[in-house]
Design an enzyme around this catalytic site. Structure first.
Site, PDB file in Angstrom:
ATOM      1  N   TRP A   1      -3.187  -2.396  -1.314  1.00 12.04           N
ATOM      2  CA  TRP A   1      -2.855  -3.733  -1.809  1.00 12.04           C
ATOM      3  C   TRP A   1      -3.394  -4.683  -0.753  1.00 12.04           C
ATOM      4  O   TRP A   1      -2.881  -4.739   0.354  1.00 12.04           O
ATOM      5  CB  TRP A   1      -1.346  -3.861  -1.980  1.00 12.04           C
TER       6      TRP A   1
ATOM      7  N   CYS B   1       0.840  -1.197   0.000  1.00 12.11           N
ATOM      8  CA  CYS B   1       0.000   0.000   0.000  1.00 12.11           C
ATOM      9  C   CYS B   1       0.876   1.247   0.000  1.00 12.11           C
ATOM     10  O   CYS B   1       2.038   1.209   0.395  1.00 12.11           O
ATOM     11  CB  CYS B   1      -0.860   0.024   1.248  1.00 12.11           C
TER      12      CYS B   1
ATOM     13  N   GLU C   1      16.721 -18.258 -15.764  1.00 15.01           N
ATOM     14  CA  GLU C   1      15.687 -17.347 -16.272  1.00 15.01           C
ATOM     15  C   GLU C   1      16.166 -15.908 -16.422  1.00 15.01           C
ATOM     16  O   GLU C   1      15.683 -15.203 -17.297  1.00 15.01           O
ATOM     17  CB  GLU C   1      14.391 -17.425 -15.460  1.00 15.01           C
TER      18      GLU C   1
ATOM     19  N   GLY D   1       0.007  -1.557   6.544  1.00 21.41           N
ATOM     20  CA  GLY D   1       0.416  -2.503   7.589  1.00 21.41           C
ATOM     21  C   GLY D   1      -0.715  -3.451   7.916  1.00 21.41           C
ATOM     22  O   GLY D   1      -1.677  -3.583   7.158  1.00 21.41           O
TER      23      GLY D   1
HETATM   24  C1  F6R Z   1      10.156 -17.908 -11.628  1.00 24.48           C
HETATM   25  C2  F6R Z   1       8.746 -17.616 -11.601  1.00 24.48           C
HETATM   26  C3  F6R Z   1       7.784 -18.602 -12.189  1.00 24.48           C
HETATM   27  C4  F6R Z   1       6.524 -18.684 -11.331  1.00 24.48           C
HETATM   28  C5  F6R Z   1       5.470 -19.584 -11.994  1.00 24.48           C
HETATM   29  C6  F6R Z   1       4.236 -19.753 -11.133  1.00 24.48           C
HETATM   30  O1  F6R Z   1      10.883 -16.915 -10.995  1.00 24.48           O
HETATM   31  O2  F6R Z   1       8.353 -16.595 -11.122  1.00 24.48           O
HETATM   32  O3  F6R Z   1       8.366 -19.855 -12.303  1.00 24.48           O
HETATM   33  O4  F6R Z   1       6.866 -19.205 -10.086  1.00 24.48           O
HETATM   34  O5  F6R Z   1       5.087 -19.024 -13.234  1.00 24.48           O
HETATM   35  O6  F6R Z   1       3.625 -18.532 -10.853  1.00 24.48           O
HETATM   36  P1  F6R Z   1       2.649 -18.374  -9.639  1.00 24.48           P
HETATM   37  O7  F6R Z   1       3.433 -18.538  -8.387  1.00 24.48           O
HETATM   38  O8  F6R Z   1       2.076 -16.989  -9.783  1.00 24.48           O
HETATM   39  O9  F6R Z   1       1.599 -19.438  -9.777  1.00 24.48           O
END
Ligand code: F6R
Length: 618
Positions: free
Chosen positions: A79, A2, A498, A106
């Site tokens: 948020w 936030c 990555e 918070g």
């Molecule tokens: C790597 C990364 C991705 C996500 C994956 C799942 O740094 O960020 O491998 O972990 O795309 O994403 P979520 O956690 O949003 O389901």
């Protein structure tokens, strides 16, 4: 996270608040609002708040409305942490008579107790948000004849948790109040005007002279003056700092990349994750509402996710297995959903997703629910699809993550999974009439020390940068480990590939000799993780196998001396902790290793090619 902006002066407050909120957009938010004290004939504080981006919601609402110009106001980008994103749940929040408006960053841990007390006193709470108790408490103390400053002071005495607050009060309409406890807040000093903000980025076009408030400070701002009080109402001096950041640096908190900022935020993020969840050595996860029957039926657990979230499951699995003594499997969502897995009421399924929107993970949750399995979502985004579809939801509270590569959300997921393992063990122990097990007791004792250990670890980047310099010169790298160190290595290799585009593979160290050893050539970087004491000697033998083929060993370990250290060309030490918590600290090292390798190779760290932050397609 936030964002807060506050203004008092002769300019148009609405314009300044909106410009400040736009500068805080990079922090991520789901709704926004402002409150203005209008001077002419308005009986109440004017509040306008909307779900969605500023450009879609709040700006349009302001264009439609006609508000007399005001020189005092507060603004907020929210948020969500309590209550889904919506117009109603957006800040500012007000008291019963719309005389007092408050924005809050918070978490108020004891809000449900406070809310019950206030309702008993006749206050009408309108939202699901923890913050709403604050204006009602201020109203309560004002009704008891406190002036606004003393009412705010009495209010914050009753709050448990973290808060930065900006407050306006209709009856004292020539001032603005800010309070800080464990959530940042600065006062911006102007000429005939003053400001409040959670982040200097919001203030840069107007002032670079700021007072950084400390915990317990209450700032009383008028057009010409700023007075800071301590918790007891005694005036204190705080020095003015001149900030010479440009706007882009300010958005990133002075860091060159969001990824580095987010790695560094981990100690604070872990504090938020743990907040209120370990009290007096015991665990509290009120989000999990299993009945005795639910728990007694469970015979097997699946932890399901994609990419980094899958790796969080891998690193938590042994703790579930060890504590609960039942079969636990970690599954890649895109495989699980097409495998016709064994699912039913006797299966507990835990879905892990930072965004809560990953298509494969959502499909698995739907599959599990269809077969009657019990479902738990672990996500960072309040109101996300995953959170709406699961039987139980635990939020990771890591704050928004902007860099595509997950860092602080990975470790927050892992910490939540570890809390869940402890919680389920504790619950089933209670059902069987047992005391808390020594293992759970020891983990709950150690977890609150983790943020400081991570802070210590992140103090010195130099050796990690040095290791990255070597790795960055290669097109291939291997990561090895055993047990939990292998799980940590899996996440390390994903981070490296990555963002630095170096081809990296992680292997259980004992598996190398079954094929991959053929690829080990002189000089190739092999990053070895060794924090698990019971696997140390086995790990030494595997490292010997690599050395014998000329591999270059970069070691990450909690061991300060010994044969293992002598075998490595480069060593990074992590602070000792409980073996099952070590992957959290190792993550910090391997994230920084990937980060520096990517920077050295000139890669676009925060936006790696071909990748997206939220993967909503199959
Ligand atoms: C790597 C990364 C991705 C996500 C994956 C799942 O740094 O960020 O491998 O972990 O795309 O994403 P979520 O956690 O949003 O389901």
């Amino acid at each position: 996270m936030c964002g807060i902006v506050g203004y008092i002066g002769k300019q148009d407050a609405q314009e300044i608040l909106m410009s400040g909120l736009r500068r805080l957009e990079y922090r991520g938010y789901d709704s926004a609002g402002i409150a203005l004290l209008c001077e002419e004939g308005n009986p109440e504080v004017k509040v306008i708040k909307r779900e969605g981006a500023l450009s879609e919601g709040l700006e349009a609402a302001l264009e439609k409305g006609s508000f007399s110009q005001s020189g005092i106001g507060i603004g907020h980008t929210r948020w969500a942490t309590h209550g889904a994103p919506s117009d109603r749940n957006a800040h500012p929040h007000t008291d019963c008579h719309q005389q007092i408006a408050v924005v809050h960053n918070g978490i108020i841990e004891n809000y449900s107790e406070l809310q019950a007390d206030l309702e008993q006193l006749g206050h009408c709470i309108q939202t699901e948000v923890d913050s709403e108790v604050i204006p009602h408490l201020i109203e309560h103390f004002k009704n008891e004849d406190h002036d606004i400053l003393s009412a705010v002071r009495e209010t914050v005495r009753r709050l448990q948790g973290a808060y930065a607050l900006a407050i306006v009060d209709h009856s004292s309409n020539s001032s603005l109040i800010g309070v800080r406890q464990d959530s940042p807040l600065v006062v911006g000093i102007g000429d005939g005007e003053n400001y409040l903000a959670s982040d200097v980025a919001a203030l840069l076009p107007y002032t670079r002279d700021v007072i950084i408030l400390e915990n317990g400070d209450l700032a009383h701002l008028t057009v010409d003056d700023v007075v800071i009080y301590d918790e007891d109402g005694v005036v204190i001096e705080r020095s003015i700092t001149h900030v010479d950041w440009d706007a882009e640096m300010a958005e990133k908190g002075g860091y060159p990349h969001f990824m580095l900022k987010e790695i560094e935020e981990q100690p604070a993020s872990w504090e938020a994750t743990l907040q209120g969840r370990i009290k007096n050595g015991d665990i509290h996860l009120p989000e999990i509402t299993f009945t005795r029957a639910d728990l007694e039926t469970v015979e097997q657990i699946y932890l399901v996710g994609c990419g980094t979230s899958f790796h969080a499951g891998l690193a938590a699995m042994p703790m579930f297995e060890n504590l609960l003594r039942m079969p636990v499997r970690t599954e890649i969502a895109s495989e699980f959903r097409y495998r016709d897995p064994v699912l039913g009421p006797e299966v507990l399924t835990v879905f892990i997703s930072q965004s809560g929107e990953t298509a494969d993970t959502l499909a698995c949750l739907e599959l599990a629910a269809k077969h009657g399995a019990q479902t738990v979502a672990i996500t960072n985004v309040v109101g996300s699809s995953l959170s709406r579809k699961a039987d139980h939801v635990i939020y990771t509270r890591a704050g928004p993550e902007i860099s595509v590569a997950s860092t602080k959300t990975y470790t927050a997921q892992l910490l939540v999974l570890q809390l869940l393992a402890c919680h389920l063990t504790r619950l089933s122990g209670l059902l069987a009439g047992h005391e808390m097990s020594e293992d759970v007791r020891a983990l709950l004792k150690e977890m609150p020390h983790l943020p400081q250990k991570m802070r210590d670890l992140l103090q010195d980047h130099a050796p990690i940068k040095e290791m990255a310099r070597y790795v960055a010169g290669w097109q291939d790298a291997f990561f090895i480990g055993r047990g939990l160190d292998y799980a940590a290595a899996m996440e390390g290799q994903l981070k490296l590939k990555e963002i630095s585009y170096i081809h990296a593979e992680a292997y259980p160290a004992g598996e190398l000799k079954h094929g991959t050893l053929a690829l080990v050539e002189p000089g190739i970087p092999v990053l070895a993780v060794s924090t698990q004491a019971h696997l140390r000697s086995k790990m030494s033998s595997n490292i010997e196998e690599v050395r014998a083929r000329g591999g270059w060993i970069g070691l990450v370990t909690d061991l300060k001396e010994g044969r293992l250290i002598d075998m490595a060309q480069s060593v990074i030490f992590v602070p000792p902790t409980a073996p099952s918590l070590a992957p959290l600290l190792v993550a910090g090292v391997l994230q920084l290793l990937a980060y520096y390798a990517a920077v050295l190779r000139g890669c676009p760290v925060d936006m790696p090619r071909n990748l997206a932050k939220s993967v909503t397609v199959e």
